[in-house]
Scaffold this active site. Structure first.
Site, PDB file in Angstrom:
ATOM      1  N   LYS A  98       0.782  -0.775  -0.083  1.00 39.19           N
ATOM      2  CA  LYS A  98       0.037   0.142  -0.043  1.00 39.19           C
ATOM      3  C   LYS A  98       1.131   1.025   0.153  1.00 39.19           C
ATOM      4  O   LYS A  98       1.871   1.389   1.105  1.00 39.19           O
ATOM      5  CB  LYS A  98      -1.096   0.177   0.982  1.00 39.19           C
ATOM      6  CG  LYS A  98      -2.051   1.184   1.037  1.00 39.19           C
ATOM      7  CD  LYS A  98      -1.034   2.300   2.712  1.00 39.19           C
ATOM      8  CE  LYS A  98      -2.508   3.402   2.242  1.00 39.19           C
ATOM      9  NZ  LYS A  98      -2.247   3.756   0.979  1.00 39.19           N
ATOM     10  N   HIS A  99       0.851   1.689  -1.082  1.00 43.40           N
ATOM     11  CA  HIS A  99       1.785   2.963  -1.273  1.00 43.40           C
ATOM     12  C   HIS A  99       1.211   4.334  -0.410  1.00 43.40           C
ATOM     13  O   HIS A  99      -0.305   4.903  -0.484  1.00 43.40           O
ATOM     14  CB  HIS A  99       2.497   2.986  -2.880  1.00 43.40           C
ATOM     15  CG  HIS A  99       3.590   4.204  -2.319  1.00 43.40           C
ATOM     16  ND1 HIS A  99       4.347   5.033  -1.635  1.00 43.40           N
ATOM     17  CD2 HIS A  99       4.481   3.994  -4.026  1.00 43.40           C
ATOM     18  CE1 HIS A  99       5.421   5.025  -1.512  1.00 43.40           C
ATOM     19  NE2 HIS A  99       5.602   4.524  -2.860  1.00 43.40           N
TER      20      HIS A  99
ATOM     21  N   GLU B 237       9.659   1.737   9.420  1.00 45.12           N
ATOM     22  CA  GLU B 237      11.186   2.659   9.534  1.00 45.12           C
ATOM     23  C   GLU B 237      10.383   4.488   9.797  1.00 45.12           C
ATOM     24  O   GLU B 237       9.742   4.356   9.012  1.00 45.12           O
ATOM     25  CB  GLU B 237      11.297   2.554   8.450  1.00 45.12           C
ATOM     26  CG  GLU B 237      12.047   1.443   8.585  1.00 45.12           C
ATOM     27  CD  GLU B 237      13.955   1.565   8.655  1.00 45.12           C
ATOM     28  OE1 GLU B 237      14.655   2.667   9.286  1.00 45.12           O
ATOM     29  OE2 GLU B 237      14.884   0.606   7.909  1.00 45.12           O
TER      30      GLU B 237
ATOM     31  N   CYS C 243      13.450  11.392   6.362  1.00 47.73           N
ATOM     32  CA  CYS C 243      13.304  10.959   7.207  1.00 47.73           C
ATOM     33  C   CYS C 243      15.253  11.514   8.239  1.00 47.73           C
ATOM     34  O   CYS C 243      15.461  12.011   9.341  1.00 47.73           O
ATOM     35  CB  CYS C 243      12.968  10.064   7.997  1.00 47.73           C
ATOM     36  SG  CYS C 243      14.265   8.466   6.595  1.00 47.73           S
TER      37      CYS C 243
HETATM   38  P1  NAP Z   1       2.582   8.763   6.986  1.00 46.42           P
HETATM   39  O1  NAP Z   1       1.077   9.746   6.797  1.00 46.42           O
HETATM   40  O2  NAP Z   1       2.546   8.284   8.296  1.00 46.42           O
HETATM   41  O3  NAP Z   1       2.002   8.136   5.430  1.00 46.42           O
HETATM   42  C1  NAP Z   1       3.439   6.551   5.314  1.00 46.42           C
HETATM   43  C2  NAP Z   1       2.258   5.825   5.226  1.00 46.42           C
HETATM   44  O4  NAP Z   1       1.420   5.090   5.786  1.00 46.42           O
HETATM   45  C3  NAP Z   1       1.279   6.062   3.547  1.00 46.42           C
HETATM   46  O5  NAP Z   1       1.472   5.109   3.385  1.00 46.42           O
HETATM   47  C4  NAP Z   1      -0.259   6.281   4.739  1.00 46.42           C
HETATM   48  O6  NAP Z   1      -0.864   5.966   3.618  1.00 46.42           O
HETATM   49  C5  NAP Z   1      -0.391   4.930   5.274  1.00 46.42           C
HETATM   50  N1  NAP Z   1      -1.035   5.516   6.745  1.00 46.42           N
HETATM   51  C6  NAP Z   1      -1.075   6.815   7.434  1.00 46.42           C
HETATM   52  N2  NAP Z   1      -1.528   6.954   8.579  1.00 46.42           N
HETATM   53  C7  NAP Z   1      -1.945   5.693   8.835  1.00 46.42           C
HETATM   54  C8  NAP Z   1      -2.289   4.511  10.173  1.00 46.42           C
HETATM   55  N3  NAP Z   1      -2.980   4.927  10.274  1.00 46.42           N
HETATM   56  N4  NAP Z   1      -2.933   3.393   9.826  1.00 46.42           N
HETATM   57  C9  NAP Z   1      -2.236   2.541   8.436  1.00 46.42           C
HETATM   58  N5  NAP Z   1      -1.408   3.288   7.455  1.00 46.42           N
HETATM   59  C10 NAP Z   1      -1.430   4.860   8.411  1.00 46.42           C
HETATM   60  O7  NAP Z   1       4.048   9.554   6.947  1.00 46.42           O
HETATM   61  P2  NAP Z   1       3.824  10.700   5.984  1.00 46.42           P
HETATM   62  O8  NAP Z   1       3.415  12.228   6.045  1.00 46.42           O
HETATM   63  O9  NAP Z   1       3.819   9.945   4.494  1.00 46.42           O
HETATM   64  O10 NAP Z   1       5.732  10.192   5.395  1.00 46.42           O
HETATM   65  C11 NAP Z   1       6.418  11.147   6.675  1.00 46.42           C
HETATM   66  C12 NAP Z   1       7.207  10.788   8.229  1.00 46.42           C
HETATM   67  O11 NAP Z   1       7.147   8.608   7.238  1.00 46.42           O
HETATM   68  C13 NAP Z   1       8.134  10.791   8.565  1.00 46.42           C
HETATM   69  O12 NAP Z   1       7.830  11.626   9.420  1.00 46.42           O
HETATM   70  C14 NAP Z   1       9.190  10.988   8.288  1.00 46.42           C
HETATM   71  O13 NAP Z   1      10.091  10.799   9.122  1.00 46.42           O
HETATM   72  C15 NAP Z   1       8.971   9.163   7.850  1.00 46.42           C
HETATM   73  N6  NAP Z   1      10.252   8.480   7.343  1.00 46.42           N
HETATM   74  C16 NAP Z   1      10.254   7.738   7.638  1.00 46.42           C
HETATM   75  C17 NAP Z   1      11.418   7.000   7.009  1.00 46.42           C
HETATM   76  C18 NAP Z   1      12.428   5.600   7.830  1.00 46.42           C
HETATM   77  O14 NAP Z   1      12.790   5.445   7.197  1.00 46.42           O
HETATM   78  N7  NAP Z   1      12.676   6.003   8.646  1.00 46.42           N
HETATM   79  C19 NAP Z   1      11.316   7.628   6.054  1.00 46.42           C
HETATM   80  C20 NAP Z   1      11.174   8.160   4.800  1.00 46.42           C
HETATM   81  C21 NAP Z   1       9.679   8.483   6.185  1.00 46.42           C
HETATM   82  P3  NAP Z   1      -1.978   6.984   3.140  1.00 46.42           P
HETATM   83  O15 NAP Z   1      -1.205   8.108   2.062  1.00 46.42           O
HETATM   84  O16 NAP Z   1      -2.903   6.826   2.556  1.00 46.42           O
HETATM   85  O17 NAP Z   1      -2.312   8.196   4.398  1.00 46.42           O
END
Ligand code: NAP
Length: 468
Positions: free
Chosen positions: A155-156, A229, A263
């Site tokens: 799921k992207h 991650e 991140c």
């Molecule tokens: P996000 O809102 O958490 O979204 C990431 C993925 O999770 C998306 O596919 C999103 O779907 C899904 N998602 C969101 N809420 C969810 C829930 N309650 N249950 C299940 N799935 C859910 O994060 P983002 O805004 O895209 O990315 C930013 C964050 O990711 C930052 O905190 C960043 O630091 C972190 N990050 C970490 C790494 C690492 O390797 N450690 C790498 C990159 C990013 P939808 O798009 O449909 O909402």
């Protein structure tokens, strides 16, 4: 909710895709499970590796087209998008070359007979991935696991559906069979059902803490192995003996690449007093010189944020930090116009109690902290709920290593901004999550390490039975 792309530079709505019906989701699960059992796991690692090599070639052939999709859907500078497609191909190639060695059976020294541990795949895995590196986040999960004999459903993020499909198509066109890699346009409710499904044997998430908690909770309830991650607020420590010009150069790329939406971006700049003024002057000048513009134009040096929501959240976060006493050194404002731009921002005077002190800023906002010495720098670096990466700048490499060992994160880079490469393990501790991607460690996460113990006839009589 549909999967909808919006060009962050122009505001134009792009192609959108409906969510999968439950019946279509069931078909995807059936295809994945059947591919795993009757096909993919039965191939040798060398056969799977050969296919990954072809997938790498497809990414290279489609570099321009795939890079353009990233820039269109989430606004990354086109040069950075091309780099990401190249890195994605390199990671497929890396596992094509090394998977067989990583998965070799390992003999264990035993008192009698013999014992070895073999690496078997687990089955169908489920990944939930973020938009900030639309292909690189996927390949970190897909390449090692496909090489190991697992198959996956992914799921992207909902704002980059064309990238999700572009990745899936390249993987399939490279020769991964139907069911080996499947993109899913699913809802949050369906995510829980997928994780609970007995055909799913492991779950990987890259994203925010909030999403991590929700997915880890569901994986825990279903007793599935998971990797997380999550976010970070990496410290960028500049000691008084550092090469300040180098530190400034690395600070600008480390904080403002991908418009700060990484991140492992450097987020907290912790600088020893003797060089603090020179560093801040250089950093402010270089940050303020970044030019916003069309991310498809190679001359632009500051990209828009991925969406209007992301911009609104970041502006609010900066406003709250300032209301709680932070001082704006430069920037601090959104830029007018249809593009989702935030001016390159540096904040200082952030003290404990300010909400910004422990928060991740996911955009072009740097937090600057002058400190009196090395000990204070280390203490401040560790005063964070996160533990992903970090950097230390010093001309004394032994000192750099000593400081690096005291920083509580998964990765520390000396005289460099945090970076990534196929052979370097990537992951964090504390609220930055658990597990590792990339390198040999990445292929070991979703593996059944199966013990095979053999006792010959001669040794049988001597054996005592020991249970466990
Ligand atoms: P996000 O809102 O958490 O979204 C990431 C993925 O999770 C998306 O596919 C999103 O779907 C899904 N998602 C969101 N809420 C969810 C829930 N309650 N249950 C299940 N799935 C859910 O994060 P983002 O805004 O895209 O990315 C930013 C964050 O990711 C930052 O905190 C960043 O630091 C972190 N990050 C970490 C790494 C690492 O390797 N450690 C790498 C990159 C990013 P939808 O798009 O449909 O909402």
């Amino acid at each position: 909710m549909a999967y909808q792309g919006v060009n962050p530079y122009s505001g134009e709505k792009l192609q959108s895709f409906p969510e999968l019906t439950d019946a279509a989701l069931e078909q995807a699960l059936l295809r994945a499970d059947s591919c795993y059992r009757s096909d993919w796991r039965r191939r040798t690692v060398q056969q799977r590796a050969a296919i990954l090599g072809r997938v790498a070639a497809v990414f290279r052939e489609r570099k321009e087209e795939l890079a353009r999709l990233i820039t269109l859907e989430m606004g990354k500078l086109i040069g950075e998008s091309r780099w990401e497609v190249g890195l994605t191909a390199d990671i497929f190639d890396y596992y094509a070359r090394h998977a067989a060695a990583f998965l070799e059976p390992r003999a264990i020294e035993v008192a009698s007979g013999s014992a070895q541990v073999e690496s078997e795949p687990l089955g169908v895995l489920f990944g939930v991935e973020p938009w900030n590196f639309p292909y690189y986040q996927l390949v970190r999960f897909a390449a090692p696991n496909l090489a190991a004999g697992n198959v996956m459903l992914v799921k992207h993020a909902s704002i980059i559906p064309q990238c999700a499909l572009g990745f899936e198509k390249a993987v399939r066109d490279g020769g991964v069979p139907e069911g080996g890699y499947g993109n899913l346009f699913v809802s949050k409710k369906q995510i829980e059902a997928i994780i609970a499904d007995p055909r799913i044997r492991g779950v990987a998430l890259t994203g925010s803490e909030e999403a991590g908690r929700s997915v880890a909770r569901a994986a825990g309830a279903a007793l599935k192995k998971s990797t997380m991650e999550l976010g970070g607020s990496d410290a960028f420590v500049v000691l008084e003996d550092a090469d300040v010009a180098l530190a400034v150069k690395m600070a600008v790329s480390g904080r403002f690449n991908n418009s700060g939406q990484s991140c492992v971006a450097a987020k907290r700049f912790i600088v020893a007093q003797p060089v603090a003024k020179a560093f801040l002057e250089g950093f402010t000048k270089a940050a303020s010189a970044l030019t916003p513009g069309d991310p498809l134009d190679g001359r632009t040096t500051l990209a828009p944020l991925s969406s209007r929501d992301a911009l609104d959240r970041l502006v609010q976060q900066v406003d709250k930090a300032v209301a709680a006493g932070a001082r704006v050194v430069c920037g601090g404002k959104r830029l007018e116009g249809p593009g989702t731009f935030m001016s390159p921002t540096i904040l200082t005077d952030i003290h404990p109690g300010n909400p910004a002190f422990h928060q991740e800023f996911f955009g072009p906002v740097a937090l600057f902290f002058p400190v009196k010495d090395e000990a204070e720098a280390i203490a401040l670096a560790n005063d964070s709920p996160y533990g992903l990466g970090g950097s230390v700048f010093t001309r004394d490499l032994e000192r750099g290593k000593r400081v690096a060992r005291q920083i509580e994160t998964g990765m520390v880079f000396i005289n460099q901004a945090t970076s990534t490469a196929p052979e370097l393990p990537f992951g964090g501790v504390k609220n930055s999550g658990y597990g590792r991607e990339l390198s040999e460690f990445g292929i070991q996460e979703f593996i059944n390490r199966k013990l095979i113990r053999m006792i010959g006839d001669a040794e049988k009589s001597k054996q005592e039975h020991v249970g466990g």
